[in-house]
Write a protein that holds these residues in place. Sequence first.
Motif, PDB file in Angstrom:
ATOM      1  N   ARG A  69      -6.537  13.040   0.273  1.00 27.15           N
ATOM      2  CA  ARG A  69      -7.397  13.659   1.286  1.00 27.15           C
ATOM      3  C   ARG A  69      -8.267  14.748   0.663  1.00 27.15           C
ATOM      4  N   ASN A  70      -7.652  15.562  -0.205  1.00 29.18           N
ATOM      5  CA  ASN A  70      -8.418  16.638  -0.837  1.00 29.18           C
ATOM      6  C   ASN A  70      -9.480  16.116  -1.801  1.00 29.18           C
ATOM      7  N   ALA A  71      -9.185  14.998  -2.435  1.00 30.51           N
ATOM      8  CA  ALA A  71     -10.199  14.378  -3.296  1.00 30.51           C
ATOM      9  C   ALA A  71     -11.308  13.770  -2.434  1.00 30.51           C
ATOM     10  N   MET A  72     -10.928  13.173  -1.317  1.00 31.75           N
ATOM     11  CA  MET A  72     -11.901  12.485  -0.454  1.00 31.75           C
ATOM     12  C   MET A  72     -12.822  13.432   0.291  1.00 31.75           C
ATOM     13  N   PHE A  73     -12.207  14.468   0.888  1.00 32.67           N
ATOM     14  CA  PHE A  73     -12.961  15.236   1.875  1.00 32.67           C
ATOM     15  C   PHE A  73     -13.174  16.699   1.496  1.00 32.67           C
ATOM     16  N   ARG A  74     -12.512  17.146   0.436  1.00 36.77           N
ATOM     17  CA  ARG A  74     -12.742  18.523   0.012  1.00 36.77           C
ATOM     18  C   ARG A  74     -13.402  18.568  -1.357  1.00 36.77           C
ATOM     19  N   GLY A  75     -13.635  17.407  -1.919  1.00 35.49           N
ATOM     20  CA  GLY A  75     -14.352  17.354  -3.194  1.00 35.49           C
ATOM     21  C   GLY A  75     -13.556  17.849  -4.386  1.00 35.49           C
ATOM     22  N   TYR A  76     -12.239  17.938  -4.251  1.00 34.29           N
ATOM     23  CA  TYR A  76     -11.440  18.413  -5.380  1.00 34.29           C
ATOM     24  C   TYR A  76     -11.423  17.369  -6.494  1.00 34.29           C
ATOM     25  N   ALA A  94       0.839  -1.204   0.000  1.00 27.92           N
ATOM     26  CA  ALA A  94       0.000   0.000   0.000  1.00 27.92           C
ATOM     27  C   ALA A  94       0.873   1.252   0.000  1.00 27.92           C
ATOM     28  N   LEU A  95       1.947   1.226   0.781  1.00 31.76           N
ATOM     29  CA  LEU A  95       2.831   2.392   0.842  1.00 31.76           C
ATOM     30  C   LEU A  95       3.554   2.640  -0.476  1.00 31.76           C
ATOM     31  N   GLU A  96       3.764   1.585  -1.257  1.00 31.49           N
ATOM     32  CA  GLU A  96       4.367   1.813  -2.577  1.00 31.49           C
ATOM     33  C   GLU A  96       3.431   2.627  -3.467  1.00 31.49           C
ATOM     34  N   VAL A  97       2.145   2.538  -3.198  1.00 34.81           N
ATOM     35  CA  VAL A  97       1.173   3.243  -4.026  1.00 34.81           C
ATOM     36  C   VAL A  97       0.813   4.616  -3.443  1.00 34.81           C
ATOM     37  N   VAL A  98       0.765   4.722  -2.141  1.00 32.20           N
ATOM     38  CA  VAL A  98       0.312   5.988  -1.540  1.00 32.20           C
ATOM     39  C   VAL A  98       1.295   6.580  -0.532  1.00 32.20           C
ATOM     40  N   GLY A  99       2.514   6.010  -0.469  1.00 31.62           N
ATOM     41  CA  GLY A  99       3.444   6.430   0.579  1.00 31.62           C
ATOM     42  C   GLY A  99       4.365   7.577   0.212  1.00 31.62           C
ATOM     43  N   GLU A 100       4.294   8.049  -0.997  1.00 30.81           N
ATOM     44  CA  GLU A 100       5.189   9.132  -1.363  1.00 30.81           C
ATOM     45  C   GLU A 100       4.693  10.459  -0.826  1.00 30.81           C
ATOM     46  N   ARG A 101       5.630  11.365  -0.699  1.00 30.54           N
ATOM     47  CA  ARG A 101       5.328  12.731  -0.318  1.00 30.54           C
ATOM     48  C   ARG A 101       4.156  13.254  -1.143  1.00 30.54           C
ATOM     49  N   TRP A 102       3.224  13.854  -0.481  1.00 30.82           N
ATOM     50  CA  TRP A 102       2.033  14.494  -1.063  1.00 30.82           C
ATOM     51  C   TRP A 102       0.910  13.534  -1.391  1.00 30.82           C
ATOM     52  N   SER A 103       1.227  12.254  -1.587  1.00 27.19           N
ATOM     53  CA  SER A 103       0.195  11.348  -2.099  1.00 27.19           C
ATOM     54  C   SER A 103      -1.068  11.373  -1.240  1.00 27.19           C
ATOM     55  N   LEU A 104      -0.909  11.177   0.065  1.00 27.15           N
ATOM     56  CA  LEU A 104      -2.103  11.069   0.895  1.00 27.15           C
ATOM     57  C   LEU A 104      -2.805  12.409   1.077  1.00 27.15           C
ATOM     58  N   LEU A 105      -2.065  13.510   0.950  1.00 21.86           N
ATOM     59  CA  LEU A 105      -2.738  14.811   1.068  1.00 21.86           C
ATOM     60  C   LEU A 105      -3.522  15.146  -0.207  1.00 21.86           C
ATOM     61  N   ILE A 106      -3.004  14.734  -1.343  1.00 21.12           N
ATOM     62  CA  ILE A 106      -3.768  14.890  -2.591  1.00 21.12           C
ATOM     63  C   ILE A 106      -5.068  14.084  -2.473  1.00 21.12           C
ATOM     64  N   LEU A 129      -2.270  22.770  -2.237  1.00 21.70           N
ATOM     65  CA  LEU A 129      -1.054  22.209  -1.627  1.00 21.70           C
ATOM     66  C   LEU A 129       0.212  22.953  -2.046  1.00 21.70           C
ATOM     67  N   ARG A 130       0.113  23.774  -3.025  1.00 18.56           N
ATOM     68  CA  ARG A 130       1.287  24.443  -3.589  1.00 18.56           C
ATOM     69  C   ARG A 130       2.425  23.443  -3.859  1.00 18.56           C
ATOM     70  N   TYR A 147       4.803  20.554   4.767  1.00 20.44           N
ATOM     71  CA  TYR A 147       3.381  20.481   5.072  1.00 20.44           C
ATOM     72  C   TYR A 147       2.990  21.572   6.067  1.00 20.44           C
ATOM     73  N   ASP A 148       3.899  22.511   6.269  1.00 21.70           N
ATOM     74  CA  ASP A 148       3.665  23.511   7.306  1.00 21.70           C
ATOM     75  C   ASP A 148       2.441  24.380   7.083  1.00 21.70           C
ATOM     76  N   GLY A 149       2.069  24.581   5.813  1.00 19.03           N
ATOM     77  CA  GLY A 149       0.892  25.396   5.552  1.00 19.03           C
ATOM     78  C   GLY A 149      -0.403  24.681   5.910  1.00 19.03           C
ATOM     79  N   GLU A 150      -0.297  23.410   6.246  1.00 18.58           N
ATOM     80  CA  GLU A 150      -1.469  22.573   6.460  1.00 18.58           C
ATOM     81  C   GLU A 150      -1.934  22.597   7.906  1.00 18.58           C
ATOM     82  N   ASP A 151      -3.179  22.958   8.129  1.00 19.20           N
ATOM     83  CA  ASP A 151      -3.759  22.785   9.459  1.00 19.20           C
ATOM     84  C   ASP A 151      -4.664  21.565   9.377  1.00 19.20           C
TER      85      ASP A 151
END
Lengths: 145, 145
Positions: free
Chosen positions: A30-37, A16-28, A47-48, B6-10
């Motif tokens: 998260r935004n699709a899941m819970f912010r509707g992006y 699972a970490l090979e697919v979602v463990g990279e920097r930014w992956s889970l925050l991207i 995320l800049r 990830y500092d900009g992230e709350d």
Amino acid sequence: MLGHTYDGEDCSAARALEVVGERWSLLILRNAMFRGYTRFAQFQGDLRIAPNVLTKRLDKFVSTGILERRPQPERPDHHDYVLTEMGQSLKPVVMTLSAWGDRWLTPGPAEFVHSACQATVEPTVHCPTCDAAVPPAEVTTKRVR
Amino acid sequence: MLGHTYDGEDCSAARALEVVGERWSLLILRNAMFRGYTRFAQFQGDLRIAPNVLTKRLDKFVSTGILERRPQPERPDHHDYVLTEMGQSLKPVVMTLSAWGDRWLTPGPAEFVHSACQATVEPTVHCPTCDAAVPPAEVTTKRVR
């Protein structure tokens, strides 16, 4: 990929970490899941993250089956990125990370709710045999193959 | 740290990822959680991770409070690394990653069990109001601050 660095690992968590463990992956995600992006510009603006990195992450999520690329109704040469069932299934990963951060680092600013009734929900480990919550210290593993 | 990127992230999930989101972090902790590893050589031998990276990860886990350093009984100048309650609390993160990998990538080779009775357990999301399992698509967030 987290490289093929985890290749020696026969472990579902490592896979699972090979697919979602990279920097930014889970925050991207998260935004699709819970912010509707759904759009590149939304993910990028929030995320800049460097555009080339974002492109790589989105492409990988699409090729893995976590996101689905759909032509935008008003601009068919642009795409929306929409969570598949496989992608939705990652919500508990974000929820457990968040619950841990809430408890041990800084609480909030959001909590998870059941959309049908707005009750607060979180992942819990329940033992069907003992009919009781299982504290983390009582969870172990056994090999099944 | 995943840098201060990830500092900009709350967000509690982002804060958790700053602590455990780096390469190798969750696999080192998995070995502490489920393989009973406590020693540098065990972590190093299993993951074949560069010693300087392993040292950095362990030091950070100790300073964050996830692992506790204890002198080894027979060699007091060497240390065991032992999960604290804060570290045990990360088990559900590894469990949800693993459950996702089991379902969507390749199942096994291990499953999680309740140590008291050996029943298979996994994190689930249950709604206390509806008294029902909540499918991922029905989990949303609401801001609490």
